[in-house]
Scaffold this motif. Sequence first.
Motif, PDB file in Angstrom:
ATOM      1  N   VAL A  82      30.942  43.278   6.986  1.00  0.00           N
ATOM      2  CA  VAL A  82      31.988  42.395   7.238  1.00  0.00           C
ATOM      3  C   VAL A  82      31.721  41.787   8.707  1.00  0.00           C
ATOM      4  CG1 VAL A  82      34.611  42.561   7.907  1.00  0.00           C
ATOM      5  CG2 VAL A  82      33.588  43.746   5.953  1.00  0.00           C
ATOM      6  N   SER A  83      31.192  42.417   9.893  1.00  0.00           N
ATOM      7  CA  SER A  83      31.121  41.968  11.069  1.00  0.00           C
ATOM      8  C   SER A  83      30.188  40.832  10.690  1.00  0.00           C
ATOM      9  CB  SER A  83      30.544  42.859  12.095  1.00  0.00           C
ATOM     10  OG  SER A  83      31.419  43.785  12.380  1.00  0.00           O
ATOM     11  N   PHE A  84      28.875  40.837  10.009  1.00  0.00           N
ATOM     12  CA  PHE A  84      28.035  39.954   9.610  1.00  0.00           C
ATOM     13  C   PHE A  84      28.505  38.781   9.074  1.00  0.00           C
ATOM     14  CE2 PHE A  84      25.030  37.874   6.878  1.00  0.00           C
ATOM     15  CZ  PHE A  84      23.986  37.524   7.675  1.00  0.00           C
ATOM     16  N   ASN A  85      29.517  38.915   8.149  1.00  0.00           N
ATOM     17  CA  ASN A  85      29.984  37.984   7.204  1.00  0.00           C
ATOM     18  C   ASN A  85      30.933  37.186   8.216  1.00  0.00           C
ATOM     19  OD1 ASN A  85      28.995  38.917   5.028  1.00  0.00           O
ATOM     20  ND2 ASN A  85      30.793  39.922   4.301  1.00  0.00           N
ATOM     21  N   LEU A  86      31.729  37.568   9.253  1.00  0.00           N
ATOM     22  CA  LEU A  86      32.777  37.017   9.854  1.00  0.00           C
ATOM     23  C   LEU A  86      31.662  36.071  11.100  1.00  0.00           C
ATOM     24  CD1 LEU A  86      35.449  36.468  11.204  1.00  0.00           C
ATOM     25  CD2 LEU A  86      35.304  38.488  12.572  1.00  0.00           C
ATOM     26  N   GLN A  87      30.539  36.795  11.708  1.00  0.00           N
ATOM     27  CA  GLN A  87      29.888  36.020  12.476  1.00  0.00           C
ATOM     28  C   GLN A  87      29.239  34.935  11.716  1.00  0.00           C
ATOM     29  OE1 GLN A  87      29.674  37.253  15.749  1.00  0.00           O
ATOM     30  NE2 GLN A  87      28.407  35.680  16.275  1.00  0.00           N
ATOM     31  N   ARG A  88      28.721  35.080  10.687  1.00  0.00           N
ATOM     32  CA  ARG A  88      28.106  33.697   9.984  1.00  0.00           C
ATOM     33  C   ARG A  88      29.046  32.688  10.053  1.00  0.00           C
ATOM     34  NH1 ARG A  88      25.852  35.143   4.281  1.00  0.00           N
ATOM     35  NH2 ARG A  88      27.956  35.422   3.741  1.00  0.00           N
ATOM     36  N   ILE A  89      30.310  33.080   9.753  1.00  0.00           N
ATOM     37  CA  ILE A  89      31.746  31.859   9.762  1.00  0.00           C
ATOM     38  C   ILE A  89      31.856  31.394  11.124  1.00  0.00           C
ATOM     39  CG2 ILE A  89      33.725  31.472   9.280  1.00  0.00           C
ATOM     40  CD1 ILE A  89      33.829  33.535   6.981  1.00  0.00           C
ATOM     41  N   MET A  90      31.903  32.317  11.912  1.00  0.00           N
ATOM     42  CA  MET A  90      32.203  31.856  13.574  1.00  0.00           C
ATOM     43  C   MET A  90      31.005  30.973  14.036  1.00  0.00           C
ATOM     44  SD  MET A  90      33.707  35.609  14.659  1.00  0.00           S
ATOM     45  CE  MET A  90      33.387  35.214  16.598  1.00  0.00           C
ATOM     46  N   ARG A  91      29.946  31.315  13.623  1.00  0.00           N
ATOM     47  CA  ARG A  91      28.906  30.430  14.117  1.00  0.00           C
ATOM     48  C   ARG A  91      28.931  29.174  14.030  1.00  0.00           C
ATOM     49  NH1 ARG A  91      24.668  33.358  11.895  1.00  0.00           N
ATOM     50  NH2 ARG A  91      24.799  34.917  13.307  1.00  0.00           N
ATOM     51  N   VAL A  92      29.528  28.667  13.023  1.00  0.00           N
ATOM     52  CA  VAL A  92      29.536  27.278  12.781  1.00  0.00           C
ATOM     53  C   VAL A  92      30.821  26.417  12.943  1.00  0.00           C
ATOM     54  CG1 VAL A  92      27.897  27.514  10.732  1.00  0.00           C
ATOM     55  CG2 VAL A  92      30.203  27.605  10.296  1.00  0.00           C
ATOM     56  N   GLN A  93      31.720  27.267  13.663  1.00  0.00           N
ATOM     57  CA  GLN A  93      32.769  26.573  14.275  1.00  0.00           C
ATOM     58  C   GLN A  93      32.618  25.799  15.672  1.00  0.00           C
ATOM     59  OE1 GLN A  93      34.991  26.632  11.658  1.00  0.00           O
ATOM     60  NE2 GLN A  93      33.783  27.933  10.561  1.00  0.00           N
ATOM     61  N   ARG A  94      33.497  24.694  15.764  1.00  0.00           N
ATOM     62  CA  ARG A  94      33.662  23.989  16.874  1.00  0.00           C
ATOM     63  C   ARG A  94      34.758  24.665  17.814  1.00  0.00           C
ATOM     64  NH1 ARG A  94      30.888  19.014  16.395  1.00  0.00           N
ATOM     65  NH2 ARG A  94      30.447  18.521  14.332  1.00  0.00           N
ATOM     66  N   TRP A  95      34.304  25.749  18.555  1.00  0.00           N
ATOM     67  CA  TRP A  95      35.098  26.422  19.371  1.00  0.00           C
ATOM     68  C   TRP A  95      35.409  25.669  20.757  1.00  0.00           C
ATOM     69  CZ3 TRP A  95      37.445  30.791  17.697  1.00  0.00           C
ATOM     70  CH2 TRP A  95      36.727  31.451  16.577  1.00  0.00           C
ATOM     71  N   ASP A  96      34.376  25.054  21.355  1.00  0.00           N
ATOM     72  CA  ASP A  96      34.700  24.305  22.372  1.00  0.00           C
ATOM     73  C   ASP A  96      35.724  23.194  22.270  1.00  0.00           C
ATOM     74  OD1 ASP A  96      32.935  25.763  24.002  1.00  0.00           O
ATOM     75  OD2 ASP A  96      31.239  24.375  23.718  1.00  0.00           O
ATOM     76  N   GLU A  97      35.618  22.450  21.302  1.00  0.00           N
ATOM     77  CA  GLU A  97      36.883  21.626  20.868  1.00  0.00           C
ATOM     78  C   GLU A  97      37.897  21.992  20.704  1.00  0.00           C
ATOM     79  OE1 GLU A  97      35.468  18.863  17.754  1.00  0.00           O
ATOM     80  OE2 GLU A  97      33.499  18.460  18.886  1.00  0.00           O
ATOM     81  N   ALA A  98      38.056  23.340  19.997  1.00  0.00           N
ATOM     82  CA  ALA A  98      39.364  24.016  19.562  1.00  0.00           C
ATOM     83  C   ALA A  98      39.756  24.264  20.870  1.00  0.00           C
ATOM     84  CB  ALA A  98      39.178  25.063  18.919  1.00  0.00           C
ATOM     85  N   ALA A  99      38.988  24.701  21.849  1.00  0.00           N
ATOM     86  CA  ALA A  99      39.729  25.312  23.337  1.00  0.00           C
ATOM     87  C   ALA A  99      40.250  24.047  24.129  1.00  0.00           C
ATOM     88  CB  ALA A  99      38.734  25.879  24.005  1.00  0.00           C
ATOM     89  N   LYS A 100      39.614  22.900  23.894  1.00  0.00           N
ATOM     90  CA  LYS A 100      40.095  21.708  24.715  1.00  0.00           C
ATOM     91  C   LYS A 100      41.517  21.280  24.021  1.00  0.00           C
ATOM     92  CE  LYS A 100      35.410  20.016  25.743  1.00  0.00           C
ATOM     93  NZ  LYS A 100      34.302  18.882  25.405  1.00  0.00           N
ATOM     94  N   ARG A 101      41.786  21.412  22.903  1.00  0.00           N
ATOM     95  CA  ARG A 101      43.060  21.168  22.098  1.00  0.00           C
ATOM     96  C   ARG A 101      44.145  22.041  22.521  1.00  0.00           C
ATOM     97  NH1 ARG A 101      40.801  18.996  16.327  1.00  0.00           N
ATOM     98  NH2 ARG A 101      39.310  17.660  17.053  1.00  0.00           N
ATOM     99  N   GLY A 102      43.802  23.301  23.009  1.00  0.00           N
ATOM    100  CA  GLY A 102      45.031  24.149  23.291  1.00  0.00           C
ATOM    101  C   GLY A 102      44.915  25.429  22.498  1.00  0.00           C
TER     102      GLY A 102
END
Length: 307
Positions: A113-133
């Motif tokens: 499960v940790s691997f599955n979640l990491q694979r999904i997290m890795r392709v997200q635009r976290w920096d952009e989401a953080a800028k939006r609040g």
Amino acid sequence: MRIDKLSFNNAQTQGMARREWLQAHSPHHLENCVELMKQGLHLRPRSTSQATVVLGAGTCTEVPLVELCRGSEEVVLADLDYAGMRRACDEQLTAVTLRRRMRLVECDVSGLVSFNLQRIMRVQRWDEAAKRGADTLFSLAADCLERCPVPDPPEIGDLGVGDYGLVVSSLVLSQLFSYPLLDILDQIQSVAPQLLGEQERHARYQQAAQDFRLRLVTSHLHFLRSLLDKGGVVVLLSDVRGFAFMVHGTDHDAKHRRYLPLVPRRFFDLVRENFEVVEERKWDWITDLPQEGRFGRGYEVYGYVLK
């Protein structure tokens, strides 16, 4: 991933030295764990498999390997911490005849499960989401949890299906969801450390995290059932909530504790929906004593013998 540090953390905090500390400061914890596993051996009928599997074995701090080996034709330890399992065998098993009954399986009992979640997290635009609040960031975190596959039950070829007359889940249940949830929070801290702690205010994230916990709990209970031979016995040990404290050794300890729930309340119903409860116990497990300027820590544990 937090789970990658499991072996290192176990080497620092578990094993023979930890068992000696528990015998001095939390003896009821060890006694209950050992007694429930012995009860499982006693209740296992001769007509079922005489093999035993211990999930989340780690360094076997609470696992009585000698008793399990003497009462079983084979004992299988299953955990990601292969070095810890080897060390446990070296520490507890001196007789060659008992060591020959051991088999160690290095595996993630959650089904990766940790691997599955990491694979999904890795392709997200976290920096952009953080800028939006905060709302956007925690909605993204919730989306990752909702999309994360949870095998139900996990399929681990080296363990087999229906092969065991005694299946032990040794204080591993809460780790199955806590490690990946911490991975999410680590990611948030890396892009927006000022927002760490704000997750309590975001309803969608809280619901996604709770649903994620429930999926892991359900999957694990189904996994225990899938490993069990007909007529076999399950011993389930799980911490259900943690607590911090500054007062210890009095009749009023509980009044001075700050509690933190770990497993969903539905856990107790799910146990009864999936198994017949033969025995249930509840006790406190002290892991750290309070020191000057630092709280002590402990857990409320439930132990079950199930059929």
